[in-house]
Write a protein that holds these residues in place. Structure first.
Motif, mmCIF file in Angstrom:
data_model
loop_
_atom_site.group_PDB
_atom_site.id
_atom_site.type_symbol
_atom_site.label_atom_id
_atom_site.label_comp_id
_atom_site.label_asym_id
_atom_site.label_seq_id
_atom_site.Cartn_x
_atom_site.Cartn_y
_atom_site.Cartn_z
ATOM 1 N N TYR A 156 0.947 -1.039 -0.002
ATOM 2 C CA TYR A 156 0.094 0.076 0.021
ATOM 3 C C TYR A 156 0.706 1.254 0.059
ATOM 4 O O TYR A 156 1.863 1.299 0.795
ATOM 5 N N LYS B 52 1.370 5.453 -1.022
ATOM 6 C CA LYS B 52 0.912 6.952 -1.549
ATOM 7 C C LYS B 52 1.443 6.996 -2.796
ATOM 8 O O LYS B 52 0.761 7.587 -3.926
ATOM 9 N N GLU C 261 -1.339 -1.416 -4.050
ATOM 10 C CA GLU C 261 -2.725 -0.660 -3.907
ATOM 11 C C GLU C 261 -2.479 0.724 -3.565
ATOM 12 O O GLU C 261 -1.494 1.041 -2.601
ATOM 13 N N GLN C 262 -2.868 1.672 -4.245
ATOM 14 C CA GLN C 262 -2.609 3.140 -4.121
ATOM 15 C C GLN C 262 -3.419 3.596 -2.714
ATOM 16 O O GLN C 262 -4.662 3.335 -2.748
ATOM 17 N N ARG C 263 -2.903 3.988 -1.788
ATOM 18 C CA ARG C 263 -3.586 4.393 -0.504
ATOM 19 C C ARG C 263 -2.716 5.553 -0.046
ATOM 20 O O ARG C 263 -1.485 5.416 0.429
ATOM 21 N N ASP C 264 -3.281 6.519 0.454
ATOM 22 C CA ASP C 264 -2.776 7.543 1.167
ATOM 23 C C ASP C 264 -3.087 7.506 2.844
ATOM 24 O O ASP C 264 -4.508 7.729 2.904
ATOM 25 N N PHE C 265 -2.605 7.030 3.697
ATOM 26 C CA PHE C 265 -2.855 6.889 5.083
ATOM 27 C C PHE C 265 -2.603 8.124 5.884
ATOM 28 O O PHE C 265 -1.552 8.840 5.699
ATOM 29 N N GLN D 27 -5.955 4.168 10.379
ATOM 30 C CA GLN D 27 -6.494 3.457 9.084
ATOM 31 C C GLN D 27 -5.937 2.056 8.680
ATOM 32 O O GLN D 27 -6.586 1.466 8.185
#
Ligand SMILES: Cc1cc2nc3c(=O)[nH]c(=O)nc-3n(C[C@H](O)[C@H](O)[C@H](O)COP(=O)(O)OP(=O)(O)OC[C@H]3O[C@@H](n4cnc5c(N)ncnc54)[C@H](O)[C@@H]3O)c2cc1C
Length: 387
Positions: A137, A139, A282-286, A291
């Motif tokens: 995961y 950004k 997987e693109q994800r900005d925590f 989260q």
């Protein structure tokens, strides 16, 4: 401080390019060269209008060194793996070794890794080799990650620990990591795209190498641990050159041999290997560590680099800003250049001749805006190195 003066004195080292300890020790322990065949040295077309890319990155420096430990958090086991200062690429393979048992101890076969930089991607590959399924995961992914802005030199103890934290136990752990990393790097020599290569380099100096340059910086940069002495056997020592053996204008010149990472092709290789072995991204900005509770995986490896400061509240990470710039590639230029006291270094990467100079206030500076004038000035100084 003497160490600080030395930092100011060797351009490659002060830019975080060269393992300063190794350089200084090489100067002191030079051996007589076995042969003196003069090499043809193609000149660098060092003109500011040949700059094709500038990038800024912050070295995630922790005075106590990388954080590699497990922590129960928000219903998951989080294995922290970040804080590699100016050594992230060099140490990545070896640093993943102590992280792996912490992951395996959770007995989860599907794990998450947050981060797709040097550390995240390498940790992912090491986990895959251990038989785990990995989802990353992140950004950003290469080439947008901060790791892409690095110089690409073997520099395993660069801005990694402050001197006061380098206990004998730490030094032993570091040596094991450095040797393990080095071994993996050698297995990638000769691959298509030349992800890693060995090149000669020249260190230029206006004064004898055993004399320190006067300190000029204003930063409150700490004294860093110099650990490379324990792995001196891993690469050849530098040799002094006579004036007729080089084209440079400096009165004192030494030749050394340096491992270079061609980061563009190397990152692509890592990504391809990761995806081919079933890895997912997987693109994800925590925005908050909470989260991670929503992730499918129960084991999460935190490889967020400088991002860990905001995401996991680790205020011990200090950003050490660095800017790199690339000149149009010149395949005939196959050597590195470091001009001591002139704040310029050049590395012969396949995606361009990488030029680096240190800014006046890089320590504890997270400003990632590009300062074009800094790199243009460095290119002009590089031009002056040729007689
Ligand atoms: C100018 C310069 C030159 C350097 N030269 C060298 C060198 O020659 N040799 C060497 O070995 N090292 C070098 N380094 C050091 C090296 O670049 C770093 O140690 C390394 O890049 C750190 O990698 P990382 O994966 O920890 O961090 P990063 O590359 O920053 O990766 C972090 C990852 O985490 C993700 N992330 C962060 N926060 C979040 C969030 N909140 N949510 C989702 N994703 C998140 C990011 O998107 C990214 O994918 C240099 C550094 C600089 C600045």
């Amino acid at each position: 401080m003497q160490r600080r003066k030395l930092l100011q004195s060797v351009p490659g080292a002060l830019c975080g390019l060269m393992p300063l300890g190794a350089l200084a020790d090489e100067f002191a322990n030079a051996v007589k060269p076995a042969f003196r065949v003069p090499l043809p040295i193609a000149p660098v077309r060092a003109q500011p209008d040949r700059l094709i890319d500038l990038a800024v990155c912050t070295r995630p420096f922790r005075p106590q060194g990388p954080r590699i430990e497990a922590q129960p958090l928000h219903g998951k086991t989080v294995v922290h793996h970040y804080g590699h200062g100016g050594s992230g690429w060099s140490l990545s393979w070896g640093s993943a070794q102590p992280a792996l048992p912490l992951v395996l101890a959770t007995r989860e076969r599907h794990i998450a890794i947050i981060g797709c930089g040097a550390i995240g991607l390498t940790t992912a590959r090491v986990a895959q080799r251990a038989g785990l399924r990995v989802r990353i995961y992140c950004k950003e992914r290469p080439p947008e990650v901060r790791s892409s802005a690095a110089t690409g030199l073997w520099s395993p103890d660069s801005r990694l620990y402050s001197a006061e934290h380098a206990t004998p136990a730490v030094a032993m752990e570091w040596e094991a990591m450095a040797r393990a990393s080095f071994k993996v790097w050698q297995s990638m020599l000769g691959l298509p795209g030349e992800p890693v290569a060995w090149h000669d380099g020249y260190v230029l100096s206006d004064i004898p190498f055993d004399q320190a340059q006067p300190a000029t910086g204003t930063d409150a940069e700490p004294e860093y641990a110099e650990l490379e002495d324990s792995i001196r056997d891993l690469r050849p020592q530098s040799v002094p050159l006579r004036p007729e053996e080089h084209p440079f204008k400096a009165p004192h010149v030494r030749r050394l041999t340096q491992m270079v990472f061609n980061l563009a092709s190397y990152q692509r290789l890592l990504m391809e290997d990761f995806l081919r072995e079933g890895g997912e991204i997987e693109q994800r900005d925590f925005l908050h560590a909470r989260q991670i509770a929503g992730l499918r995986e129960r084991t999460v490896v935190n490889c967020t680099g400088y991002g860990a400061r905001a995401l996991f509240g680790d205020k011990s990470i200090i950003p050490v800003r660095g800017q790199t710039a690339r000149l149009i590639p010149q395949p005939e230029v196959d050597y590195a250049l470091f001009w001591r006291g002139h704040n310029v270094a050049m590395v012969p990467r396949r995606d361009g001749l990488l030029v680096q100079a240190q800014g006046p206030h890089d320590f504890d500076n997270d400003d990632t805006r590009v300062d074009r004038a800094l790199s243009e000035d460095a290119v002009r100084r590089l031009a002056e190195a040729f007689a």
